[in-house]
Design an enzyme around this catalytic site. Structure first.
Site, PDB file in Angstrom:
ATOM      1  N   ASP A  18       0.831  -1.210   0.000  1.00  0.00           N
ATOM      2  CA  ASP A  18       0.000   0.000   0.000  1.00  0.00           C
ATOM      3  C   ASP A  18       0.869   1.264   0.000  1.00  0.00           C
ATOM      4  O   ASP A  18       1.976   1.255   0.541  1.00  0.00           O
ATOM      5  CB  ASP A  18      -0.914  -0.020   1.234  1.00  0.00           C
ATOM      6  CG  ASP A  18      -2.102   0.914   1.087  1.00  0.00           C
ATOM      7  OD1 ASP A  18      -2.334   1.425  -0.029  1.00  0.00           O
ATOM      8  OD2 ASP A  18      -2.802   1.145   2.098  1.00  0.00           O
ATOM      9  N   ASN A  66     -10.960  -2.561  -5.486  1.00  0.00           N
ATOM     10  CA  ASN A  66     -10.189  -1.578  -6.259  1.00  0.00           C
ATOM     11  C   ASN A  66     -10.835  -1.208  -7.597  1.00  0.00           C
ATOM     12  O   ASN A  66     -10.436  -0.224  -8.230  1.00  0.00           O
ATOM     13  CB  ASN A  66      -8.747  -2.054  -6.480  1.00  0.00           C
ATOM     14  CG  ASN A  66      -7.884  -1.967  -5.231  1.00  0.00           C
ATOM     15  OD1 ASN A  66      -6.993  -2.795  -5.005  1.00  0.00           O
ATOM     16  ND2 ASN A  66      -8.124  -0.961  -4.395  1.00  0.00           N
TER      17      ASN A  66
HETATM   18  C1  IPE Z   1      -5.504  -2.681  -0.229  1.00  0.00           C
HETATM   19  O1  IPE Z   1      -5.141  -1.360  -0.444  1.00  0.00           O
HETATM   20  C2  IPE Z   1      -5.468  -3.434  -1.512  1.00  0.00           C
HETATM   21  C3  IPE Z   1      -4.157  -3.591  -2.106  1.00  0.00           C
HETATM   22  C4  IPE Z   1      -3.012  -3.254  -1.590  1.00  0.00           C
HETATM   23  C5  IPE Z   1      -4.161  -4.225  -3.384  1.00  0.00           C
HETATM   24  P1  IPE Z   1      -6.228  -0.213  -0.624  1.00  0.00           P
HETATM   25  O2  IPE Z   1      -5.465   1.051  -0.695  1.00  0.00           O
HETATM   26  O3  IPE Z   1      -7.133  -0.535  -1.738  1.00  0.00           O
HETATM   27  O4  IPE Z   1      -7.040  -0.329   0.737  1.00  0.00           O
HETATM   28  P2  IPE Z   1      -7.982   0.716   1.472  1.00  0.00           P
HETATM   29  O5  IPE Z   1      -9.033   1.124   0.488  1.00  0.00           O
HETATM   30  O6  IPE Z   1      -7.133   1.883   1.881  1.00  0.00           O
HETATM   31  O7  IPE Z   1      -8.509  -0.023   2.649  1.00  0.00           O
HETATM   32  C1  IPE Z   2      -1.557   0.191  -3.332  1.00  0.00           C
HETATM   33  O1  IPE Z   2      -1.301   1.541  -3.397  1.00  0.00           O
HETATM   34  C2  IPE Z   2      -1.679  -0.441  -4.691  1.00  0.00           C
HETATM   35  C3  IPE Z   2      -3.033  -0.837  -5.069  1.00  0.00           C
HETATM   36  C4  IPE Z   2      -4.083  -0.826  -4.314  1.00  0.00           C
HETATM   37  C5  IPE Z   2      -3.211  -1.283  -6.447  1.00  0.00           C
HETATM   38  P1  IPE Z   2      -2.485   2.597  -3.405  1.00  0.00           P
HETATM   39  O2  IPE Z   2      -2.823   2.890  -4.813  1.00  0.00           O
HETATM   40  O3  IPE Z   2      -3.612   2.130  -2.560  1.00  0.00           O
HETATM   41  O4  IPE Z   2      -1.774   3.847  -2.750  1.00  0.00           O
HETATM   42  P2  IPE Z   2      -2.445   4.875  -1.760  1.00  0.00           P
HETATM   43  O5  IPE Z   2      -2.999   4.103  -0.613  1.00  0.00           O
HETATM   44  O6  IPE Z   2      -3.523   5.582  -2.527  1.00  0.00           O
HETATM   45  O7  IPE Z   2      -1.336   5.779  -1.363  1.00  0.00           O
HETATM   46 MG    MG Z   3      -4.080   2.397  -0.622  1.00  0.00          MG
END
Ligand code: IPE
Ligand code: IPE
Ligand code: MG
Length: 236
Positions: A18, A66
């Site tokens: 993340d 996502n």
């Molecule tokens: C969790 O991250 C999913 C992945 C790392 C693929 P998100 O960024 O989607 O999670 P939330 O929405 O902050 O809980």
């Molecule tokens: C995690 O990084 C990757 C995926 C969920 C695909 P994020 O895209 O959630 O990054 P933040 O949380 O917005 O910084």
């Molecule tokens: Mg995230």
């Protein structure tokens, strides 16, 4: 207090990767640049995990939630998956790493599904480490999919004896042991629908580092923290 005896390296390490978006935003770059940088981290952590003798590394790359992101971001992620699995399968094979996927294939585009199937096929006999990519994965969906199969089998007249162990057979990857350690980067303290069934006794490690900045040193810190823990499983 530290235990006297260190526990061995975890067999299965799971990572919620993340912070890609925030990494990019901090640099005034589009979010997708953060995802691209995140792929570099994936490559380095796969190498490190394999060198450390970890048998299963699972990476949460795209959750079933996502899809709620802007269309452009979702399609950029799908393009990255295409590129990565297409170009990396051979290299993973050379490094004796078997690639597997967890999650619903639908509704990914059919050419990506073909690439995923091909990557699994290419690396099928690799033994050193299993790299599990959780793509369009959701823990609740996994449990619902299992239930659905059980209902269908029951309706078809199969005699079922459902216990925790037999239920596991209906999950996506029944032969993969539960994660010993779940790492989440970027300072968020939640599971976000990852390995719900499998995480009942996992150890957790939360790192403030954003995924593109996550490195071997921080990974080692997480493993070191794990080896110092006392897992009781309800005993005393
Ligand atoms: C969790 O991250 C999913 C992945 C790392 C693929 P998100 O960024 O989607 O999670 P939330 O929405 O902050 O809980
Ligand atoms: C995690 O990084 C990757 C995926 C969920 C695909 P994020 O895209 O959630 O990054 P933040 O949380 O917005 O910084
Ligand atoms: Mg995230």
């Amino acid at each position: 207090m530290k235990n006297m005896i260190e526990r061995p390296t975890p067999a299965h390490v799971a990572i919620i990767m993340d912070g890609n978006g925030r990494w990019a935003q901090k640099r005034h770059l589009p979010r997708i640049m953060g995802h691209r940088a995140g792929v570099q981290t994936v490559e380095s952590i796969v190498r490190t995990a394999s060198n450390k003798g970890i048998s299963f590394l699972s990476l949460y790359a795209f959750s079933s939630e996502n899809w709620r992101r802007p269309k452009e971001e979702v399609s950029a992620l799908i393009s990255l998956f295409r590129l990565y699995f297409k170009s990396k399968a051979e290299e993973l094979k050379e490094n004796d790493v078997r690639i597997r996927f967890a999650g619903r294939r639908h509704p990914f585009p059919s050419d990506l599904i073909d690439i995923m199937d091909q990557a699994e096929e290419t690396t099928l006999s690799c033994k050193k480490m299993q790299l599990i990519l959780c793509l369009n994965y959701g823990g609740r969906q996994e449990i619902m999919d299992a239930l659905q199969r059980i209902i269908l089998e029951a309706a078809a007249g199969k005699e079922l004896n459902i216990s925790e162990d037999t239920f596991r057979d209906y999950l996506y990857l029944p032969d993969v042991p539960d994660p010993d350690l779940i790492i989440r980067t970027s300072g968020e303290l939640r599971l976000s629908n990852f390995w719900l069934w499998q995480s009942s006794y996992s150890e957790f490690y939360f790192s403030d580092i954003l995924w593109p900045d996550f490195n071997e040193e921080e990974f080692s810190r997480a493993i070191e923290s794990y080896t110092q823990r006392n897992r009781r499983y309800g005993t005393v």
